[in-house]
Design a protein around this motif. Structure first.
Motif, PDB file in Angstrom:
ATOM      1  N   TRP A   1      43.206  42.964  41.604  1.00  0.00           N
ATOM      2  CA  TRP A   1      41.838  43.258  41.487  1.00  0.00           C
ATOM      3  C   TRP A   1      41.319  43.396  39.929  1.00  0.00           C
ATOM      4  O   TRP A   1      42.154  43.561  39.114  1.00  0.00           O
ATOM      5  CB  TRP A   1      41.561  44.663  42.250  1.00  0.00           C
TER       6      TRP A   1
ATOM      7  N   SER B   1      41.647  40.525  45.257  1.00  0.00           N
ATOM      8  CA  SER B   1      42.134  39.373  45.722  1.00  0.00           C
ATOM      9  C   SER B   1      43.372  39.736  46.532  1.00  0.00           C
ATOM     10  O   SER B   1      44.330  40.381  46.106  1.00  0.00           O
ATOM     11  CB  SER B   1      42.502  38.619  44.833  1.00  0.00           C
TER      12      SER B   1
ATOM     13  N   TYR C   1      34.081  39.073  52.205  1.00  0.00           N
ATOM     14  CA  TYR C   1      35.112  38.434  51.766  1.00  0.00           C
ATOM     15  C   TYR C   1      35.106  36.866  52.050  1.00  0.00           C
ATOM     16  O   TYR C   1      34.362  36.244  52.972  1.00  0.00           O
ATOM     17  CB  TYR C   1      36.370  38.767  52.513  1.00  0.00           C
TER      18      TYR C   1
ATOM     19  N   LYS D   1      44.549  32.591  48.892  1.00  0.00           N
ATOM     20  CA  LYS D   1      43.987  33.987  48.661  1.00  0.00           C
ATOM     21  C   LYS D   1      42.961  34.254  49.697  1.00  0.00           C
ATOM     22  O   LYS D   1      42.280  33.264  50.178  1.00  0.00           O
ATOM     23  CB  LYS D   1      43.802  34.346  47.288  1.00  0.00           C
TER      24      LYS D   1
ATOM     25  N   GLU E   1      39.672  36.473  49.165  1.00  0.00           N
ATOM     26  CA  GLU E   1      38.739  37.219  47.992  1.00  0.00           C
ATOM     27  C   GLU E   1      37.650  38.175  48.519  1.00  0.00           C
ATOM     28  O   GLU E   1      36.911  37.596  49.376  1.00  0.00           O
ATOM     29  CB  GLU E   1      38.228  36.241  46.831  1.00  0.00           C
TER      30      GLU E   1
END
Length: 194
Positions: free
Chosen positions: A23, A33, A82, A88, A90
């Motif tokens: 982060w 993340s 998000y 990932k 995010e």
């Protein structure tokens, strides 16, 4: 614009988890993340409120991880968003107040409970051509070897206190008191010194 990078300390004392947290922050938001591959985006569940994030990460191999992140400071839950990328997830978390966060998570208990696809574990053990009691012993050894510190504590405490009549992996249940001895039906428990 001030930035602060930090990792996830919760996984250091447990079995390695299939993700990591990273982060950074600006004056107005925190960008978190979740570094994870092979996430099944259709089964992914993330909910936000002003003080925590609830995640259910479902992976394409069938494993599922539930995680609650108790945030150090408040965010505007209804404005959190998000986005899922190949490696990932995010999250953008607007800060409720423009204060500098020293860390991402508060001191509340950080619980992460990976759940297992037990059918897959059993089939892996059966592939080793074990039979009878050896299959069960191999399963318990695998659970213990791959379990978190809490799973190991729960298994040790329940087995020892019950005289080998119970094996429990749930530390929340086992930590509340002494585990009772439960001999099989039709049998009676006696200690060696009687």
């Amino acid at each position: 614009m001030e930035e602060n990078a930090s990792g996830d300390n919760a996984s250091q004392s447990q079995t390695p988890l299939p993700y990591k947290l990273d982060w950074y922050q600006t004056e107005t938001q925190v960008v978190l993340s979740v570094l994870a591959k092979n996430v099944d985006s259709e089964k992914l569940k993330i909910t936000f409120n002003n003080s925590k994030i609830n995640m259910t990460l479902a992976f394409k191999d069938g494993s599922v991880v539930d995680r609650t992140i108790h945030l150090e400071n408040s965010v505007v839950g209804e404005r959190c968003v998000y986005k899922v990328f190949p490696t990932k997830i995010e999250m953008r978390l607007p800060k409720l107040q423009g204060v500098h966060w020293v860390k991402l998570e508060s001191e509340e208990v950080k619980v992460s409970k990976p759940s297992r696809n037990w059918d897959k574990v059993v089939s892996e053990i059966e592939d080793e051509k074990l039979e009878g009691e050896a299959v069960l012993n191999a399963l318990f050894q695998k659970i213990y070897a791959e379990g978190s510190d809490e799973v190991k504590k729960a298994m040790n405490k329940s087995f020892l206190e019950s005289g080998g009549t119970e094996l429990n992996t749930n530390w929340d249940a086992v930590s509340k008191g002494k585990v009772t001895i439960k001999p099989p039906e039709g049998m009676e428990w006696r200690s060696w010194d009687k």
